[in-house]
Design a protein around this motif. Structure first.
Motif, short mmCIF file in Angstrom:
data_model
loop_
_atom_site.label_atom_id
_atom_site.label_comp_id
_atom_site.label_asym_id
_atom_site.label_seq_id
_atom_site.Cartn_x
_atom_site.Cartn_y
_atom_site.Cartn_z
N ILE A 134 56.02 -18.40 63.42
CA ILE A 134 55.43 -19.73 63.59
C ILE A 134 54.03 -19.47 64.14
O ILE A 134 53.87 -18.99 65.26
CB ILE A 134 56.25 -20.63 64.56
N TYR A 135 53.04 -19.79 63.32
CA TYR A 135 51.66 -19.35 63.62
C TYR A 135 50.74 -20.52 63.99
O TYR A 135 50.76 -21.56 63.35
CB TYR A 135 51.08 -18.64 62.39
N THR A 136 49.93 -20.29 65.04
CA THR A 136 48.83 -21.20 65.35
C THR A 136 47.62 -20.35 65.76
O THR A 136 47.78 -19.24 66.26
CB THR A 136 49.14 -22.14 66.55
N ASP A 137 46.44 -20.91 65.57
CA ASP A 137 45.22 -20.23 66.03
C ASP A 137 45.22 -20.18 67.56
O ASP A 137 45.80 -21.07 68.21
CB ASP A 137 43.97 -20.98 65.55
N GLU A 138 44.52 -19.19 68.12
CA GLU A 138 44.57 -19.02 69.58
C GLU A 138 44.02 -20.22 70.34
O GLU A 138 44.56 -20.60 71.37
CB GLU A 138 43.83 -17.74 70.01
N ASP A 139 42.92 -20.86 69.82
CA ASP A 139 42.38 -22.01 70.59
C ASP A 139 43.37 -23.16 70.62
O ASP A 139 43.48 -23.86 71.60
CB ASP A 139 41.02 -22.54 70.08
N LYS A 140 44.08 -23.34 69.50
CA LYS A 140 45.09 -24.41 69.43
C LYS A 140 46.24 -24.07 70.40
O LYS A 140 46.75 -24.94 71.10
CB LYS A 140 45.60 -24.50 67.99
N GLN A 141 46.63 -22.81 70.43
CA GLN A 141 47.68 -22.33 71.33
C GLN A 141 47.28 -22.59 72.80
O GLN A 141 48.08 -23.10 73.59
CB GLN A 141 47.85 -20.82 71.09
N LEU A 142 46.04 -22.24 73.12
CA LEU A 142 45.50 -22.41 74.47
C LEU A 142 45.49 -23.89 74.86
O LEU A 142 45.97 -24.27 75.95
CB LEU A 142 44.07 -21.85 74.52
N GLU A 143 45.01 -24.71 73.96
CA GLU A 143 44.93 -26.16 74.19
C GLU A 143 46.33 -26.75 74.43
O GLU A 143 46.54 -27.52 75.37
CB GLU A 143 44.29 -26.80 72.93
N ARG A 144 47.29 -26.36 73.60
CA ARG A 144 48.66 -26.88 73.73
C ARG A 144 49.31 -26.44 75.04
O ARG A 144 50.02 -27.20 75.69
CB ARG A 144 49.53 -26.41 72.56
N LEU A 145 49.09 -25.17 75.41
CA LEU A 145 49.70 -24.63 76.63
C LEU A 145 49.13 -25.30 77.87
O LEU A 145 49.87 -25.63 78.81
CB LEU A 145 49.50 -23.11 76.69
N LYS B 70 47.88 -28.28 78.05
CA LYS B 70 48.38 -29.66 78.07
C LYS B 70 49.86 -29.70 78.46
O LYS B 70 50.28 -30.50 79.30
CB LYS B 70 48.18 -30.28 76.68
N ARG B 71 50.66 -28.82 77.85
CA ARG B 71 52.11 -28.84 78.07
C ARG B 71 52.50 -28.47 79.50
O ARG B 71 53.36 -29.09 80.11
CB ARG B 71 52.78 -27.86 77.09
N ASN B 72 51.85 -27.42 80.06
CA ASN B 72 52.26 -26.90 81.38
C ASN B 72 51.29 -27.25 82.50
O ASN B 72 51.44 -26.80 83.62
CB ASN B 72 52.41 -25.37 81.32
N ASN B 73 50.26 -28.03 82.12
CA ASN B 73 49.24 -28.41 83.10
C ASN B 73 48.57 -27.19 83.74
O ASN B 73 48.31 -27.14 84.94
CB ASN B 73 49.87 -29.31 84.19
N TYR B 74 48.30 -26.17 82.90
CA TYR B 74 47.65 -24.94 83.36
C TYR B 74 46.14 -25.07 83.26
O TYR B 74 45.62 -25.80 82.41
CB TYR B 74 48.06 -23.75 82.47
N SER B 75 45.45 -24.30 84.09
CA SER B 75 44.00 -24.13 83.90
C SER B 75 43.83 -23.22 82.68
O SER B 75 44.78 -22.57 82.26
CB SER B 75 43.38 -23.47 85.14
N SER B 76 42.61 -23.13 82.16
CA SER B 76 42.40 -22.27 80.98
C SER B 76 42.68 -20.81 81.34
O SER B 76 43.21 -20.06 80.53
CB SER B 76 40.98 -22.43 80.43
N ASP B 77 42.36 -20.39 82.58
CA ASP B 77 42.62 -19.01 83.02
C ASP B 77 44.13 -18.71 83.07
O ASP B 77 44.57 -17.67 82.60
CB ASP B 77 42.03 -18.76 84.41
N GLU B 78 44.90 -19.66 83.63
CA GLU B 78 46.36 -19.47 83.72
C GLU B 78 46.97 -19.39 82.33
O GLU B 78 47.83 -18.55 82.06
CB GLU B 78 46.99 -20.65 84.47
N ALA B 79 46.52 -20.27 81.45
CA ALA B 79 47.07 -20.31 80.09
C ALA B 79 46.71 -19.04 79.34
O ALA B 79 47.56 -18.45 78.66
CB ALA B 79 46.54 -21.54 79.35
N LEU B 80 45.47 -18.59 79.47
CA LEU B 80 45.01 -17.39 78.77
C LEU B 80 45.76 -16.15 79.25
O LEU B 80 46.11 -15.27 78.45
CB LEU B 80 43.50 -17.22 78.97
N LYS B 81 46.05 -16.09 80.54
CA LYS B 81 46.79 -14.95 81.11
C LYS B 81 48.17 -14.83 80.44
O LYS B 81 48.62 -13.75 80.11
CB LYS B 81 46.95 -15.15 82.63
N ARG B 82 48.82 -15.99 80.23
CA ARG B 82 50.14 -15.98 79.61
C ARG B 82 50.09 -15.65 78.12
O ARG B 82 50.96 -14.96 77.60
CB ARG B 82 50.85 -17.32 79.86
#
Length: 201
Positions: free
Chosen positions: A132-143, A145-157
């Motif tokens: 199940i594929y998504t582009d990284e920016d879309k993945q980052l944006e969804r994460l 929004k979903r987990n209420n992460y900062s961009s740094d927290e989301a990128l780390k995961r």
């Protein structure tokens, strides 16, 4: 002999939605995340092992593991991540194999949803692997929004996992989840019909 399809993706790639649709279509799916949750429940095989490794701070007031604290601890540094992985992977693999064999005895076709399928080397378990594929920016944006992460927290995961573009080269079937839910559903229907007809990928 059963046909087993491996499903993988990345964090926030929309894999859970696709898996839910597969279940609604009448197929059995072994969910690796659910298996981990079962093993981590109080009294489960991983519960005591994790407490011994990381201390009682990861236990919530109700006696269960505090998953948020555990995740925070694991992602806080590389050493903790490696320690957790080594500890958990063997037990998880054994339990997944047990459930796979039990289902193979009664189902001609079923799916296994394993987020870290490539990272943990499960490739040879499957007749086909669907990504199940998504582009990284879309993945980052969804994460975020979903987990209420900062961009740094989301990128780390996201960067803790193998990049989806690398997984894309290794998978047999790509379900592109960059578009609308309807577009994703149509791609899935095509693949399920192909399987029903017994056609190769």
């Amino acid at each position: 002999m059963s046909k087993i399809i491996g499903i993988t993706g990345g964090i926030a790639s929309g894999k859970s939605t696709v898996v839910e649709q597969i279940r609604r279509a009448g197929y059995q799916v072994i969910d690796a995340d659910q298996v981990v949750h079962d093993l981590q429940k109080k009294g489960g095989r991983l519960y005591q092992a994790l407490i011994l490794a990381f201390g009682t701070d990861i236990v919530a007031a109700d006696g269960q593991l505090d998953r948020a604290k555990l995740a925070q601890l694991i992602f806080s540094n590389e050493e903790n991540r490696e320690k957790s992985a080594k500890l958990q992977n063997r037990i998880i693999r054994e339990e997944l194999a047990r459930r796979r064999d039990a289902l193979a005895a009664k189902e001609p076709l079923f799916f296994m949803d394993i987020p870290l399928l490539y990272e943990l080397d499960y490739q040879d378990w499957f007749d086909e692997i669907w990504l199940i594929y998504t582009d990284e920016d879309k993945q980052l944006e969804r994460l975020m929004k979903r987990n209420n992460y900062s961009s740094d927290e989301a990128l780390k995961r996201i960067t803790a996992q193998m990049p989806l573009k690398n997984k894309k080269k290794a998978a047999q079937i790509i379900i592109d989840n960059n578009g609308s839910p309807e577009e994703t559903r149509k791609q899935l229907e095509v693949q399920l019909k192909r399987l029903e007809k017994g056609q190769p990928f």
